[in-house]
Design a protein around this motif. Structure first.
Motif, PDB file in Angstrom:
ATOM      1  N   GLN A  92      26.753 -13.284 -64.899  1.00 15.35           N
ATOM      2  CA  GLN A  92      27.225 -12.557 -66.073  1.00 15.35           C
ATOM      3  C   GLN A  92      27.277 -11.047 -65.868  1.00 15.35           C
ATOM      4  O   GLN A  92      28.178 -10.373 -66.370  1.00 15.35           O
ATOM      5  CB  GLN A  92      26.354 -12.900 -67.280  1.00 15.35           C
ATOM      6  N   MET A  93      26.301 -10.529 -65.074  1.00 12.96           N
ATOM      7  CA  MET A  93      26.231  -9.078 -64.957  1.00 12.96           C
ATOM      8  C   MET A  93      27.535  -8.510 -64.382  1.00 12.96           C
ATOM      9  O   MET A  93      28.078  -7.530 -64.864  1.00 12.96           O
ATOM     10  CB  MET A  93      25.048  -8.677 -64.088  1.00 12.96           C
ATOM     11  N   MET A  94      28.048  -9.155 -63.359  1.00  9.80           N
ATOM     12  CA  MET A  94      29.285  -8.680 -62.745  1.00  9.80           C
ATOM     13  C   MET A  94      30.521  -9.163 -63.507  1.00  9.80           C
ATOM     14  O   MET A  94      31.601  -8.594 -63.365  1.00  9.80           O
ATOM     15  CB  MET A  94      29.374  -9.171 -61.298  1.00  9.80           C
ATOM     16  N   ALA A  95      30.349 -10.220 -64.294  1.00 14.02           N
ATOM     17  CA  ALA A  95      31.521 -10.847 -64.913  1.00 14.02           C
ATOM     18  C   ALA A  95      32.265  -9.877 -65.832  1.00 14.02           C
ATOM     19  O   ALA A  95      33.490  -9.786 -65.781  1.00 14.02           O
ATOM     20  CB  ALA A  95      31.101 -12.089 -65.689  1.00 14.02           C
ATOM     21  N   ASP A  96      31.515  -9.156 -66.669  1.00 16.09           N
ATOM     22  CA  ASP A  96      32.188  -8.250 -67.605  1.00 16.09           C
ATOM     23  C   ASP A  96      32.906  -7.132 -66.849  1.00 16.09           C
ATOM     24  O   ASP A  96      34.052  -6.807 -67.151  1.00 16.09           O
ATOM     25  CB  ASP A  96      31.177  -7.671 -68.596  1.00 16.09           C
ATOM     26  N   LEU A  97      32.210  -6.565 -65.870  1.00 18.48           N
ATOM     27  CA  LEU A  97      32.804  -5.479 -65.085  1.00 18.48           C
ATOM     28  C   LEU A  97      34.061  -5.959 -64.357  1.00 18.48           C
ATOM     29  O   LEU A  97      35.118  -5.322 -64.407  1.00 18.48           O
ATOM     30  CB  LEU A  97      31.771  -4.964 -64.072  1.00 18.48           C
ATOM     31  N   HIS A  98      33.959  -7.111 -63.709  1.00 18.44           N
ATOM     32  CA  HIS A  98      35.107  -7.607 -62.955  1.00 18.44           C
ATOM     33  C   HIS A  98      36.265  -7.977 -63.876  1.00 18.44           C
ATOM     34  O   HIS A  98      37.432  -7.717 -63.562  1.00 18.44           O
ATOM     35  CB  HIS A  98      34.703  -8.828 -62.119  1.00 18.44           C
ATOM     36  N   THR A  99      35.939  -8.570 -64.999  1.00 19.42           N
ATOM     37  CA  THR A  99      37.006  -8.964 -65.918  1.00 19.42           C
ATOM     38  C   THR A  99      37.776  -7.741 -66.403  1.00 19.42           C
ATOM     39  O   THR A  99      39.013  -7.751 -66.471  1.00 19.42           O
ATOM     40  CB  THR A  99      36.422  -9.740 -67.116  1.00 19.42           C
ATOM     41  N   ILE A 100      37.050  -6.692 -66.712  1.00 16.26           N
ATOM     42  CA  ILE A 100      37.726  -5.470 -67.186  1.00 16.26           C
ATOM     43  C   ILE A 100      38.544  -4.845 -66.054  1.00 16.26           C
ATOM     44  O   ILE A 100      39.694  -4.435 -66.251  1.00 16.26           O
ATOM     45  CB  ILE A 100      36.693  -4.497 -67.780  1.00 16.26           C
ATOM     46  N   GLN A 101      37.983  -4.822 -64.851  1.00 20.55           N
ATOM     47  CA  GLN A 101      38.742  -4.243 -63.732  1.00 20.55           C
ATOM     48  C   GLN A 101      39.961  -5.106 -63.387  1.00 20.55           C
ATOM     49  O   GLN A 101      41.045  -4.581 -63.109  1.00 20.55           O
ATOM     50  CB  GLN A 101      37.833  -4.070 -62.516  1.00 20.55           C
ATOM     51  N   ASP A 102      39.782  -6.420 -63.392  1.00 21.70           N
ATOM     52  CA  ASP A 102      40.895  -7.319 -63.038  1.00 21.70           C
ATOM     53  C   ASP A 102      42.044  -7.202 -64.053  1.00 21.70           C
ATOM     54  O   ASP A 102      43.212  -7.118 -63.673  1.00 21.70           O
ATOM     55  CB  ASP A 102      40.415  -8.774 -62.989  1.00 21.70           C
TER      56      ASP A 102
END
Ligand SMILES: Cc1cc2nc3c(=O)[nH]c(=O)nc-3n(C[C@H](O)[C@H](O)[C@H](O)COP(=O)(O)O)c2cc1C
Length: 174
Positions: A92-102
């Protein structure tokens, strides 16, 4: 259009020609451009809601924090992220960051592709996320992260806001 010209020509357009519809094939091209963007772990955690339906557009405008200019666009793309799709690999920790960047990479591709085809667009992310999700009957796992109004410019904006100089925003480490 040549690549550097596209970069230079792209502007945030906030006045659309209400008389000029957009050929659905051009919208398909924009979506093709969107999904060519890179994504963390190739998770492709996105979903695109595309509408030219006046009632649906009204609901989008109502949740765009008083940015009524988007109402003049013949088409709107709501770019949604699906953090769980990222999280399946990254936690989850990376999920939000990656989703926004993607999704941001996809949005930029849409904007550049639109510019190259003579279309006008704007990246709008001042929105009420939960309310917009409900208004569009989106499932809980989708986060509507940006609205991209698409059309033809009724008016070109003034001079581009000056960019901060490269020397002020860059550190070269030798
Ligand atoms: C993440 C992001 C969010 C933005 N949100 C909005 C917005 O909600 N409304 C708006 O009118 N413009 C929005 N913009 C557009 C910026 O205001 C615009 O890119 C900036 O002023 C530079 O102008 P230009 O795009 O013409 O070069 C957004 C841009 C980005 C990258």
């Amino acid at each position: 259009m040549e690549f550097w010209k596209v970069l230079e020509e792209r502007r945030s357009i906030r006045e659309f020609d209400t008389e000029r519809a957009v050929d659905p094939e051009l919208i398909d091209r924009l979506l093709e451009a969107a999904i060519l963007a890179p994504t963390a772990g190739d998770r492709q955690p996105w979903h695109f809601v595309v509408t030219s339906n006046p009632e649906v557009k009204e609901k989008i405008v109502a949740n765009a924090l008083r940015q009524t200019f988007i109402a003049s666009a013949p088409v709107m793309i709501v770019v949604c992220g699906e953090p769980e799709r990222s999280g399946a690999r990254w936690g989850q920790m990376m999920a939000d960051l990656h989703t926004i960047q993607d999704t941001s990479a996809a949005i930029e591709n849409i904007l550049l592709a639109a510019t190259s085809m003579g279309l006008a667009a704007c990246w709008v992310s001042a929105l009420r996320e939960d309310e917009l999700r409900q208004a569009l009957n989106l499932p809980e796992n989708l986060r509507p992260l940006a609205i991209v109004p698409i059309g033809y410019a009724a008016k070109r904006p003034g001079a581009r806001p000056p960019r901060r100089p490269i020397k002020d925003v860059t550190t070269f480490i030798k």
